[in-house]
Design a protein around this motif. Sequence first.
Motif, PDB file in Angstrom:
ATOM      1  N   HIS A  30      47.992 -20.355  40.975  1.00 49.11           N
ATOM      2  CA  HIS A  30      47.220 -21.294  41.761  1.00 49.11           C
ATOM      3  C   HIS A  30      46.153 -22.038  40.968  1.00 49.11           C
ATOM      4  N   PHE A  31      46.156 -21.942  39.637  1.00 52.61           N
ATOM      5  CA  PHE A  31      45.198 -22.698  38.852  1.00 52.61           C
ATOM      6  C   PHE A  31      45.775 -24.075  38.523  1.00 52.61           C
ATOM      7  N   PRO A  32      45.054 -25.146  38.815  1.00 52.99           N
ATOM      8  CA  PRO A  32      45.583 -26.492  38.567  1.00 52.99           C
ATOM      9  C   PRO A  32      45.573 -26.839  37.096  1.00 52.99           C
ATOM     10  N   HIS A  33      46.584 -27.562  36.669  1.00 53.24           N
ATOM     11  CA  HIS A  33      46.677 -28.045  35.294  1.00 53.24           C
ATOM     12  C   HIS A  33      46.087 -29.443  35.232  1.00 53.24           C
ATOM     13  N   ASP A  34      45.832 -29.939  34.017  1.00 53.03           N
ATOM     14  CA  ASP A  34      45.250 -31.271  33.854  1.00 53.03           C
ATOM     15  C   ASP A  34      46.118 -32.348  34.480  1.00 53.03           C
ATOM     16  N   ASN A  35      47.438 -32.201  34.423  1.00 51.32           N
ATOM     17  CA  ASN A  35      48.329 -33.237  34.919  1.00 51.32           C
ATOM     18  C   ASN A  35      48.682 -33.030  36.386  1.00 51.32           C
ATOM     19  N   SER A  36      47.835 -32.294  37.113  1.00 52.95           N
ATOM     20  CA  SER A  36      47.929 -32.038  38.556  1.00 52.95           C
ATOM     21  C   SER A  36      49.063 -31.122  38.949  1.00 52.95           C
ATOM     22  N   ARG A  37      49.851 -30.653  38.009  1.00 50.32           N
ATOM     23  CA  ARG A  37      50.854 -29.651  38.334  1.00 50.32           C
ATOM     24  C   ARG A  37      50.177 -28.308  38.477  1.00 50.32           C
ATOM     25  N   GLN A  50      37.768 -13.137  32.459  1.00 48.46           N
ATOM     26  CA  GLN A  50      36.546 -13.927  32.608  1.00 48.46           C
ATOM     27  C   GLN A  50      36.255 -14.838  31.419  1.00 48.46           C
ATOM     28  N   PRO A  51      36.330 -14.353  30.167  1.00 48.31           N
ATOM     29  CA  PRO A  51      36.049 -15.255  29.041  1.00 48.31           C
ATOM     30  C   PRO A  51      37.117 -16.342  28.859  1.00 48.31           C
ATOM     31  N   LEU A  52      38.271 -16.182  29.514  1.00 46.89           N
ATOM     32  CA  LEU A  52      39.375 -17.119  29.321  1.00 46.89           C
ATOM     33  C   LEU A  52      39.509 -18.123  30.457  1.00 46.89           C
ATOM     34  N   VAL A  53      38.582 -18.121  31.396  1.00 44.50           N
ATOM     35  CA  VAL A  53      38.687 -19.000  32.564  1.00 44.50           C
ATOM     36  C   VAL A  53      38.886 -20.472  32.192  1.00 44.50           C
ATOM     37  N   PRO A  54      38.164 -21.015  31.202  1.00 45.85           N
ATOM     38  CA  PRO A  54      38.393 -22.436  30.864  1.00 45.85           C
ATOM     39  C   PRO A  54      39.837 -22.727  30.470  1.00 45.85           C
ATOM     40  N   GLU A  76      42.266 -26.035  29.922  1.00 43.27           N
ATOM     41  CA  GLU A  76      41.794 -26.424  28.591  1.00 43.27           C
ATOM     42  C   GLU A  76      42.675 -25.766  27.527  1.00 43.27           C
ATOM     43  N   PRO A  77      43.193 -26.521  26.556  1.00 40.89           N
ATOM     44  CA  PRO A  77      44.056 -25.918  25.523  1.00 40.89           C
ATOM     45  C   PRO A  77      43.314 -24.897  24.684  1.00 40.89           C
ATOM     46  N   HIS A  78      43.962 -23.776  24.438  1.00 40.87           N
ATOM     47  CA  HIS A  78      43.360 -22.774  23.550  1.00 40.87           C
ATOM     48  C   HIS A  78      43.756 -23.092  22.113  1.00 40.87           C
ATOM     49  N   PRO A  79      42.843 -23.001  21.169  1.00 40.50           N
ATOM     50  CA  PRO A  79      43.158 -23.362  19.775  1.00 40.50           C
ATOM     51  C   PRO A  79      44.244 -22.505  19.137  1.00 40.50           C
ATOM     52  N   LEU A  80      44.495 -21.307  19.680  1.00 39.08           N
ATOM     53  CA  LEU A  80      45.502 -20.428  19.086  1.00 39.08           C
ATOM     54  C   LEU A  80      46.829 -20.455  19.826  1.00 39.08           C
ATOM     55  N   GLY A  81      46.964 -21.319  20.812  1.00 35.55           N
ATOM     56  CA  GLY A  81      48.262 -21.488  21.458  1.00 35.55           C
ATOM     57  C   GLY A  81      48.305 -21.004  22.897  1.00 35.55           C
ATOM     58  N   LYS A  82      49.543 -20.866  23.394  1.00 35.17           N
ATOM     59  CA  LYS A  82      49.765 -20.554  24.809  1.00 35.17           C
ATOM     60  C   LYS A  82      50.009 -19.065  25.075  1.00 35.17           C
ATOM     61  N   ARG A  83      50.156 -18.269  24.022  1.00 37.23           N
ATOM     62  CA  ARG A  83      50.355 -16.832  24.190  1.00 37.23           C
ATOM     63  C   ARG A  83      49.232 -16.084  23.494  1.00 37.23           C
ATOM     64  N   LEU A  84      48.477 -15.319  24.262  1.00 34.85           N
ATOM     65  CA  LEU A  84      47.326 -14.610  23.723  1.00 34.85           C
ATOM     66  C   LEU A  84      47.368 -13.148  24.141  1.00 34.85           C
ATOM     67  N   ALA A  85      46.720 -12.293  23.367  1.00 38.02           N
ATOM     68  CA  ALA A  85      46.571 -10.881  23.718  1.00 38.02           C
ATOM     69  C   ALA A  85      45.197 -10.427  23.247  1.00 38.02           C
ATOM     70  N   SER A  94      49.572 -15.771  29.368  1.00 38.15           N
ATOM     71  CA  SER A  94      50.488 -16.899  29.229  1.00 38.15           C
ATOM     72  C   SER A  94      49.813 -18.130  29.802  1.00 38.15           C
ATOM     73  N   LEU A  95      49.490 -19.081  28.954  1.00 38.80           N
ATOM     74  CA  LEU A  95      48.830 -20.310  29.390  1.00 38.80           C
ATOM     75  C   LEU A  95      49.878 -21.389  29.618  1.00 38.80           C
ATOM     76  N   GLY A  96      50.612 -21.237  30.719  1.00 36.34           N
ATOM     77  CA  GLY A  96      51.647 -22.204  31.045  1.00 36.34           C
ATOM     78  C   GLY A  96      52.934 -22.002  30.276  1.00 36.34           C
ATOM     79  N   ASP A  97      53.149 -20.816  29.716  1.00 35.28           N
ATOM     80  CA  ASP A  97      54.352 -20.549  28.930  1.00 35.28           C
ATOM     81  C   ASP A  97      55.352 -19.735  29.751  1.00 35.28           C
TER      82      ASP A  97
END
Length: 206
Positions: free
Chosen positions: A14-21, A100-104, A109-118, A148-151
């Motif tokens: 349910h989090f909106p993306h920049d392109n409204s998707r 909490q630290p990853l809310v942006p 907002e794009p993460h500098p290290l990509g779409k997959r984080l741990a 997963s940031l949209g991955d």
Amino acid sequence: EQGKLSVVSITSDHFPHDNSRLFQYTIYFVYLSIFEWIFQIFLYNPVNIFFNLSMSTILASEIRQKYLDFFKSKNHAVIPSSPLVPENDPSVLFNTAGMQPLVPYLLGEPHPLGKRLADVQKCVRTGDIDDVGDDTHCTFFEMLGNWSLGDYFKDESIKMSWEFLTSKQWLGLNPDQLTVTVYLDDDEAANIWHDEIGLPTSRIER
């Protein structure tokens, strides 16, 4: 059930993306109650004490490292824990959850290290401090998270978690001693656990 570990699977879109998707993200939090598990083994299954004594022990630090190594092998960038005191969030005194630290970044907002984080995020909670000391309440703890940031979404997240928990290369837990939970109306996740992982419905809690 007696002598079983609990796996908590949380998913949302349910989090909106920049392109409204709809911006999809996955939070997968694995809760391993090691001491409770051992207690249940000895309390409820005394005939198995001899066999369980032969099991190798594992330290909390080893679980953390295995978790990060596993998701690194799945093309996740390992990020450090944020400080307990939030850097850019005046709404709370401490970081209280892994997300909490990853809310942006969950908001698009794009993460500098990509779409997959741990990560392994240090957290403090004081809202239930009067209850600290029982089996379910604590103040300082660490949350293990893969993000997963949209991955990927539910299917791949569930399959990766099962591999981490049961593969001999990683934790090597007995699949027969695992129970999972899904949201009450999340038939998609329940079907993946049942149809693709092979868990019986009796061990899929809602």
